[in-house]
Write an enzyme that holds these catalytic residues in place. Structure first.
Site, PDB file in Angstrom:
ATOM      1  N   CYS A 284     -50.374  15.467 -34.837  1.00  0.00           N
ATOM      2  CA  CYS A 284     -48.986  15.267 -35.261  1.00  0.00           C
ATOM      3  C   CYS A 284     -48.423  16.575 -35.824  1.00  0.00           C
ATOM      4  O   CYS A 284     -48.082  17.475 -35.069  1.00  0.00           O
ATOM      5  CB  CYS A 284     -48.900  14.122 -36.256  1.00  0.00           C
ATOM      6  SG  CYS A 284     -47.216  13.497 -36.514  1.00  0.00           S
TER       7      CYS A 284
ATOM      8  N   HIS B 239     -51.411   9.887 -33.163  1.00  0.00           N
ATOM      9  CA  HIS B 239     -52.510   9.782 -34.139  1.00  0.00           C
ATOM     10  C   HIS B 239     -53.683   9.032 -33.509  1.00  0.00           C
ATOM     11  O   HIS B 239     -53.813   7.815 -33.664  1.00  0.00           O
ATOM     12  CB  HIS B 239     -52.043   9.041 -35.395  1.00  0.00           C
ATOM     13  CG  HIS B 239     -51.116   9.817 -36.258  1.00  0.00           C
ATOM     14  ND1 HIS B 239     -51.551  10.584 -37.324  1.00  0.00           N
ATOM     15  CD2 HIS B 239     -49.774   9.971 -36.208  1.00  0.00           C
ATOM     16  CE1 HIS B 239     -50.508  11.162 -37.904  1.00  0.00           C
ATOM     17  NE2 HIS B 239     -49.417  10.810 -37.247  1.00  0.00           N
TER      18      HIS B 239
ATOM     19  N   GLU C 119     -56.683   8.866 -34.370  1.00  0.00           N
ATOM     20  CA  GLU C 119     -57.642   8.347 -35.344  1.00  0.00           C
ATOM     21  C   GLU C 119     -57.461   6.861 -35.620  1.00  0.00           C
ATOM     22  O   GLU C 119     -58.414   6.177 -36.023  1.00  0.00           O
ATOM     23  CB  GLU C 119     -57.553   9.138 -36.654  1.00  0.00           C
ATOM     24  CG  GLU C 119     -56.279   8.945 -37.450  1.00  0.00           C
ATOM     25  CD  GLU C 119     -55.174   9.920 -37.095  1.00  0.00           C
ATOM     26  OE1 GLU C 119     -54.267  10.131 -37.924  1.00  0.00           O
ATOM     27  OE2 GLU C 119     -55.217  10.470 -35.974  1.00  0.00           O
TER      28      GLU C 119
END
Length: 642
Positions: free
Chosen positions: A483, A610, A612
């Protein structure tokens, strides 16, 4: 609807198997009704109904002497499955916050899922914020983003990772959401002029929300789950949680004991001077909970060391909980052991017994989970990862990033050694103000095998992040920018390769002559909450030979979660690519850049999304796995195998 003239004994058998029976029999006599009612009340799964209906026909007088007697063709027995009753497990906390209720709730879900049950989760946060989107990471930890764009509490990330499910924004209930919904109803006139009060209107809204959300499938199947695990945030006695406790008290009473199980997480400290496990804090916490109308069925006691039997007996005596239902969650090498601790203490049996599920649940199959927990403990090799961020003072600010690194490292048979570097410590100005801190930060950065720059907002620490990206680019150190980290790499490349000395993001310098990162047109400059580009969005690969595409299994596209309001300026893309910074992934329009790679570099990748948030134990996300493989010299061999 299955309809046939079958024996009543068959109907009994179906009832015992949890199937509802509808008897359209004219003038069904009282003794048969009574026997069916008695049978129904004795079944373990009271999830269905027995209904009598009158039908026309000449042969309505039937002789039914025993359950085995046949019903003649004039009477039809229709067998229909109806909506089953949701079972709830409520997890509350006492004494102090930060005891690990989220991990406990997630672990309970893992054990129940291992017993063959389908599990969903709800997190209740009593704060007045509508969601976690505008809350500081320093105060509340990271904001976890869901597929539907919900900005929620980080505990929902634990639920998704542990249970491998996909939750919705409605699975996170806040005081702000509840009060907003009630006020909206009042403004519409839904209450027909009545005085709107906490009881019953707020409490009813809470109960309705829980029952509605718990029925939403979250595991990819069509039917609702079997059990909903609810975590009540904060500690018992907090003034802001009172309406929720009252609503949950009402819910438990209306559902009945066999549909509601309360687990209270408390602390059993050991005073350094005395060395004795103290039960008084838990006693007071349970007493307060009972005063509010809720009685715990199980206690989950947090402690440094395992509880001794004397401590359990004392807790049992003063808290009115059987010794067998007092669980001890002591400190463990890694949190993957928590479900195993619960299993070893037969927590699943106590919960299943309370919920009347012993007959349908199987023994918990945690073989893969055990192997994962134990194999991590046996790992001896480490990889050093430089985490250059803004919120390094609180690890929970980057919790999902840390977990994604863990999943990727374990897949490579490594333990992660995350080196936290405050980006501001790397800045040249800090060399003058705090030279030792500046030197230590750079020494730490140079000692690492790879660099990761995570997301964030605001200009604090940005110069340090740019220097970290420059160091990784010039020294062929594997780099991953997430990001903001991707935008940082664009700013750095524009300044030091394209010669745009004052290149910047409009977020940090609205008057920059080289706005290489710009505000998205659809964003709002006046409202902060839920105005970003949020949730799961599709990214299309423009080059099938790029590293990212290969890591994602040579897929034409990938769906990942987003949370940003600034993007790479499409006007500058041509110049960047001509100099070697290639944008290999974009949205469906081809104008919004999603993935970049640096030509000639072993691993220099930036992603606008993102990744994750979708990483799972045993299922590491692609670009994190690529980072660790590149840091350990295994990337090329891995790519050849794909």
């Amino acid at each position: 609807m299955l309809s046939s003239g079958i024996g009543l004994s068959k109907g009994v058998q179906l009832l015992q198997n949890g199937i509802g029976v509808t008897l359209p029999i004219p003038l069904l006599n009282f003794s048969v009704s009574q026997r069916l009612s008695s049978l129904w009340n004795s079944t373990q799964l009271r999830q269905f109904v027995v209904e009598e209906k009158a039908v026309r026909g000449d042969g309505f007088r039937k002789k039914i002497d025993t359950y085995a007697q046949m019903i003649t063709t004039d009477a039809q027995m229709s067998v229909a499955t109806t909506k089953k009753q949701m079972k709830y497990v409520l997890v509350t906390g006492g004494v102090v916050s930060g005891l690990g209720k989220g991990v406990t709730a997630s672990s309970i879900g893992v054990v129940l899922k291992a017993c063959g049950l389908r599990v969903t989760s709800i997190k209740i946060d009593p704060y007045l914020n509508t969601d976690a989107g505008t809350m500081s990471p320093f105060e509340h930890g990271e904001v976890f983003v869901l597929d539907d764009g919900g900005e929620v509490d980080l505990d929902l990330g634990n639920y998704e990772r542990f249970l491998d499910i996909r939750l919705t924004k409605d699975n996170n209930i806040t005081t702000g959401k509840i009060y907003q919904s009630v006020i909206d109803k009042e403004r519409r006139g839904d209450y027909l002029g009545k005085t709107v009060q906490v009881v019953p209107h707020i409490t009813d809204a809470i109960k309705n929300w829980i029952e509605s959300v718990s029925s939403i499938p979250v595991d990819g199947k069509d039917q609702p789950a079997d059990v909903c695990v609810i975590e009540l945030g904060g500690t018992v006695g907090d003034i802001e949680s009172m309406p929720f406790i009252e609503a949950l008290r009402q819910l438990s009473f209306s559902l009945g004991k066999e549909n509601f199980c309360l687990i209270h997480v408390s602390l059993v400290p050991v005073l350094g001077v005395v060395g004795e496990q103290k039960t008084k804090p838990t006693q007071h916490s349970v007493r307060e909970l009972r005063a509010l109308g809720l009685t715990p069925d199980l206690l989950a006691c947090r402690s440094d060391q395992p509880l001794i039997e004397g401590t359990k007996e004392k807790l049992s005596q003063f808290c009115h909980v059987p010794v067998s239902n007092i669980l001890n969650i002591h400190d463990v090498p890694n949190i993957w052991h928590v479900p195993l601790i619960l299993r070893n203490q037969n927590a699943h049996k106590a919960i299943l017994k309370q919920l009347n599920y012993l007959s349908i649940a199987s023994a918990p199959d945690l073989q893969n989970w055990t192997q994962m927990a134990e194999s991590y403990d046996n790992l001896t090799n480490y990889v050093k990862i430089a985490m250059v961020g803004k919120y390094t003072g609180l690890m929970d600010s980057y919790l999902s990033v840390v977990k994604a690194l863990l999943h990727a490292c374990v897949a490579c048979s490594l333990k992660p050694s995350v080196q936290w570097i405050a980006a501001s410590d790397l800045e040249e100005e800090n060399a003058r103000l705090a030279p030792q801190v500046h030197d230590d930060a750079w020494e730490t950065l140079r000692s690492c095998s790879c660099v990761l720059v995570p997301g964030g907002f605001g200009d604090r620490g940005v110069p340090g992040m740019i220097l970290a990206a420059k160091y990784a680019r010039e020294n062929n150190i594997p780099y991953l920018g997430i990001c903001l980290g991707m935008q940082i790499s664009v700013i750095e490349f524009s300044r030091y390769v394209l010669g745009m000395e004052r290149a910047n993001s409009e977020e940090f310098d609205p008057l920059t002559p080289f706005p290489v990162v710009i505000f998205m047109p659809e964003g709002s400059r006046t409202h902060m909450g839920s105005t970003m580009r949020l949730g799961s969005r599709r990214t299309f690969f423009k080059d099938s030979t790029c590293i990212s595409s290969k890591l994602y299994g040579n897929s034409a596209f990938v769906d990942e979660r987003h949370r940003h309001r600034y993007e790479v300026n499409p006007v500058i893309v041509g110049q960047l690519e001509a100099a070697g910074l290639n944008f290999v992934g974009s949205d469906e329009s081809g104008k919004r850049m999603e993935i970049l790679e640096l030509a000639g570099h072993p691993y220099y990748i930036g992603v606008q999304f993102h990744p994750e948030f979708k990483s799972r134990p045993g299922k590491p996300t692609a670009v994190f796995l690529g980072l660790i493989l590149a840091a350990t010299g295994q990337l090329q061999a891995h790519l050849k195998e794909l």
